[in-house]
Structure formats: C-alpha cells, structure tokens
Design a protein around this motif. Structure first.
Motif, short mmCIF file in Angstrom:
data_model
loop_
_atom_site.label_atom_id
_atom_site.label_comp_id
_atom_site.label_asym_id
_atom_site.label_seq_id
_atom_site.Cartn_x
_atom_site.Cartn_y
_atom_site.Cartn_z
N VAL A 121 0.86 -1.19 0.04
CA VAL A 121 -0.02 -0.07 -0.03
C VAL A 121 0.85 1.06 0.22
CG1 VAL A 121 -1.77 1.44 1.35
CG2 VAL A 121 -1.98 -1.20 1.15
N ALA A 122 0.83 2.02 -0.99
CA ALA A 122 1.59 3.35 -1.06
C ALA A 122 0.89 4.50 -0.42
CB ALA A 122 2.10 3.57 -2.65
N SER A 123 -0.30 4.50 -0.32
CA SER A 123 -1.06 5.75 0.18
C SER A 123 -2.10 5.15 1.08
CB SER A 123 -1.66 6.38 -0.91
OG SER A 123 -2.33 7.52 -0.51
N LEU A 124 -2.45 5.96 2.00
CA LEU A 124 -3.60 5.89 2.92
C LEU A 124 -4.80 6.80 2.81
CD1 LEU A 124 -1.99 4.91 6.27
CD2 LEU A 124 -3.11 3.14 4.46
N ASP A 125 -4.78 7.44 1.47
CA ASP A 125 -5.66 8.53 1.35
C ASP A 125 -7.21 8.00 1.09
OD1 ASP A 125 -3.59 10.47 1.02
OD2 ASP A 125 -3.78 10.35 -1.27
N ASP A 126 -7.37 6.74 0.96
CA ASP A 126 -8.48 5.98 0.93
C ASP A 126 -9.00 5.66 2.05
OD1 ASP A 126 -8.59 5.98 -2.12
OD2 ASP A 126 -7.35 4.29 -1.89
N LEU A 127 -8.31 5.99 3.36
CA LEU A 127 -9.20 5.76 4.50
C LEU A 127 -10.48 6.70 4.79
CD1 LEU A 127 -6.15 5.91 6.78
CD2 LEU A 127 -7.41 4.03 6.59
N ALA A 128 -10.52 7.62 4.14
CA ALA A 128 -11.71 8.50 4.09
C ALA A 128 -13.01 7.84 3.56
CB ALA A 128 -11.61 9.79 3.17
N LEU A 129 -12.67 6.57 2.59
CA LEU A 129 -13.87 5.77 2.19
C LEU A 129 -14.40 4.90 3.30
CD1 LEU A 129 -12.25 5.10 -1.19
CD2 LEU A 129 -13.80 6.82 -0.60
N LEU A 130 -13.47 4.59 4.22
CA LEU A 130 -14.09 3.56 5.21
C LEU A 130 -14.40 4.48 6.65
CD1 LEU A 130 -10.99 1.02 4.44
CD2 LEU A 130 -13.41 1.21 3.77
#
Length: 142
Positions: A105-114
């Motif tokens: 995983v390169a980025s945790l930007d998608d945490l906002a989706l969870l």
C-alpha cells in the motif's frame, strides 16, 4: 461512487468484503474467468505459461480495478488485514511469494472511504509514517 486512489488498498477492502465478510458478491475466482475465456482451468499454469510469475494477471487486475463497491458496504468495514496470504492476492497473482512490493500500500488517502475502520491487522507492512496516520485517526494498528 467510491473512487480508490491506491489499488492495493482497494484490494485489502475487497479481501474483507468479498472473501471474509462475503458481502461483496459474487466472489471472483481467477480460474472461473480463465474457464470462461477458454484459457484453461489452472491459474498457476496460466501464470507460468504467460510469464506472469510474481506479477498480477491482467484479467484479474482489470476485474478488481473496475469493481464498484457501494458506500454502504464500505461503511461496514471495521477492520482490515494485511497479510501475504490473502485470497485476493492469490486471485491476482497465483505465483507470488510475498517477497516483493507487488501488493504494498503506497497511500492511505482511501481511509476516508472507510468511516468506521477501527483496526488494521498486520500494520507492520506499512511504513512508520503510515502507521502514524492510522493512530492519528484513532485506528488501532496491530
């Protein structure tokens, strides 16, 4: 519609929803796709024959990249597991040993989706900065 920025993060979510919770259906199995396309019934041999050892099978990547995940399913994700033996990884790369960065995983930007994510198991596979991001959001990094 949720748009993931990091494909490998999306795979972690798919693992949880499709193969663990079984709420994202139908389950994808590479061998089923190969059979449908007349490409045989052995994913390992297919990967070996087409030089896809330690690489993602393009048909699997395409399937998961195009997969839509409803916001209500995403809201139900409370934990993610990071482990080299995940089913989703086997479906993407039947010949893979976990010894490279193929699924990092390169980025945790998608945490906002969870919005309800509370725990990430196997967080040792993340960088220390990424673990700090989890902790700052109140997510337990095991």
């Amino acid at each position: 519609m949720a748009q993931f920025k990091d494909f490998n993060f999306k795979l972690l979510v798919i693992e949880q929803l499709m193969y663990t919770d079984e709420t994202l259906t139908p389950q994808f199995h590479l061998v089923d796709l190969l059979r449908q396309k007349g490409l045989g019934d052995d994913a390992y041999n297919y990967a070996q024959q087409y030089g896809l050892a330690y690489k993602m099978v393009p048909e699997a990547r395409d399937h998961f990249a195009a997969l839509h995940i409803d916001d209500d399913l995403l809201a139900g994700v409370e934990e993610l597991v990071m482990d080299g033996g995940l089913q989703v990884y086997q479906e993407c790369a039947p010949i893979w040993d976990g010894e490279d960065d193929l699924f990092d995983v390169a980025s945790l930007d998608d945490l906002a989706l969870l919005p309800n994510l509370r725990r990430v198991f196997g967080s040792e596979f993340l960088t220390s900065e990424q673990r700090d991001v989890l902790v700052a959001r109140g997510i337990v990094a095991d």
